[in-house]
Design an enzyme around this catalytic site. Structure first.
Site, mmCIF file in Angstrom:
data_model
loop_
_atom_site.group_PDB
_atom_site.id
_atom_site.type_symbol
_atom_site.label_atom_id
_atom_site.label_comp_id
_atom_site.label_asym_id
_atom_site.label_seq_id
_atom_site.Cartn_x
_atom_site.Cartn_y
_atom_site.Cartn_z
ATOM 1 N N ASP A 3 41.227 43.770 34.497
ATOM 2 C CA ASP A 3 39.919 44.636 34.493
ATOM 3 C C ASP A 3 39.207 43.691 33.869
ATOM 4 O O ASP A 3 39.274 43.148 32.674
ATOM 5 C CB ASP A 3 40.187 45.820 33.837
ATOM 6 N N ILE A 4 37.894 43.656 34.159
ATOM 7 C CA ILE A 4 36.711 42.823 33.759
ATOM 8 C C ILE A 4 36.230 43.311 32.276
ATOM 9 O O ILE A 4 35.776 42.917 31.593
ATOM 10 C CB ILE A 4 35.525 42.719 34.720
ATOM 11 N N HIS A 51 42.698 52.589 43.512
ATOM 12 C CA HIS A 51 43.172 51.606 42.631
ATOM 13 C C HIS A 51 43.961 52.133 41.535
ATOM 14 O O HIS A 51 43.336 53.471 41.030
ATOM 15 C CB HIS A 51 42.413 50.651 41.944
ATOM 16 N N GLU A 89 34.179 54.606 39.631
ATOM 17 C CA GLU A 89 32.809 53.727 39.771
ATOM 18 C C GLU A 89 33.173 52.770 41.095
ATOM 19 O O GLU A 89 32.184 52.517 41.617
ATOM 20 C CB GLU A 89 32.844 52.820 38.486
ATOM 21 N N VAL A 90 34.580 52.286 41.427
ATOM 22 C CA VAL A 90 34.451 51.479 42.697
ATOM 23 C C VAL A 90 35.324 52.366 43.681
ATOM 24 O O VAL A 90 36.374 52.955 43.391
ATOM 25 C CB VAL A 90 35.496 50.352 42.207
ATOM 26 N N HIS A 128 45.025 52.031 37.548
ATOM 27 C CA HIS A 128 44.651 51.338 36.011
ATOM 28 C C HIS A 128 46.091 51.228 35.263
ATOM 29 O O HIS A 128 46.640 52.500 35.117
ATOM 30 C CB HIS A 128 43.544 52.059 35.184
HETATM 31 P P1 5GP Z 1 37.015 53.444 38.208
HETATM 32 O O1 5GP Z 1 35.919 53.454 37.286
HETATM 33 O O2 5GP Z 1 36.542 53.016 39.544
HETATM 34 O O3 5GP Z 1 38.285 53.977 38.030
HETATM 35 O O4 5GP Z 1 37.380 51.607 37.862
HETATM 36 C C1 5GP Z 1 36.751 50.659 38.225
HETATM 37 C C2 5GP Z 1 37.163 49.473 37.085
HETATM 38 O O5 5GP Z 1 36.780 48.104 37.946
HETATM 39 C C3 5GP Z 1 36.750 49.415 36.053
HETATM 40 O O6 5GP Z 1 37.568 49.579 34.911
HETATM 41 C C4 5GP Z 1 35.773 48.186 35.715
HETATM 42 O O7 5GP Z 1 35.760 47.629 34.355
HETATM 43 C C5 5GP Z 1 36.502 47.246 36.736
HETATM 44 N N1 5GP Z 1 35.511 46.340 37.455
HETATM 45 C C6 5GP Z 1 34.141 46.557 37.925
HETATM 46 N N2 5GP Z 1 33.766 45.344 38.269
HETATM 47 C C7 5GP Z 1 34.847 44.430 38.471
HETATM 48 C C8 5GP Z 1 34.835 43.161 38.649
HETATM 49 O O8 5GP Z 1 34.050 42.496 39.017
HETATM 50 N N3 5GP Z 1 36.206 42.310 38.351
HETATM 51 C C9 5GP Z 1 37.132 43.168 37.747
HETATM 52 N N4 5GP Z 1 38.087 42.699 37.398
HETATM 53 N N5 5GP Z 1 36.947 44.456 37.295
HETATM 54 C C10 5GP Z 1 35.983 45.278 37.561
#
Ligand code: 5GP
Length: 115
Positions: free
Chosen positions: A29-30, A99, A94-95, A101
């Site tokens: 994760d970034i 996925h 957010e994405v 984590h």
């Molecule tokens: P969500 O909130 O959708 O469950 O998690 C999305 C995750 O993607 C977040 O933890 C965020 O830090 C990670 N993320 C967002 N953009 C990028 C990216 O460009 N590269 C990587 N490796 N992780 C990302």
């Protein structure tokens, strides 16, 4: 338009990839929330957990297999870790590409953060 994670799968955006098979990719994760924070992503654009269908079972199996292998490789399997999937707005997603984590590398404390 492809998702951010499909762009990572297609190497259009760089990522620190830790695991890859025909159906699954995993990368750091970034914005890590723990010493180990890896995202496990199916190579199919399933937007949310609500959208999983029976025909996706092979992807799900591969994702769990990835978790088992990654946590063993990163030596966090024995001490333990947490797997989270956020779904839609209340889940803080957010994405919109399914996925898991994987969080670990230290004791993680309470499951739900304070608001
Ligand atoms: P969500 O909130 O959708 O469950 O998690 C999305 C995750 O993607 C977040 O933890 C965020 O830090 C990670 N993320 C967002 N953009 C990028 C990216 O460009 N590269 C990587 N490796 N992780 C990302």
């Amino acid at each position: 338009m492809s998702t951010l994670f499909t762009k990572i799968i297609n190497r259009e955006i760089p990522a620190s990839i830790v695991y890859e098979t025909e159906k699954v990719i995993a990368f750091n994760d970034i914005n890590p929330q723990a010493p180990v924070h890896v995202l496990v992503v199916p190579k199919k654009e399933i937007p949310t957990l609500n959208d999983i269908e029976a025909k996706d079972c092979e992807y799900l199996m591969e994702m769990y297999k990835a978790i088992k292998e990654i946590t063993k490789d990163l030596k966090i399997a024995e001490d333990g870790y947490r797997v989270i999937t956020n779904c839609n707005s209340h889940g803080g997603q957010e994405v919109f590409h399914l996925h898991f984590h994987i969080l670990g590398g230290e004791a993680l404390g309470s499951m739900v953060s304070s608001k």
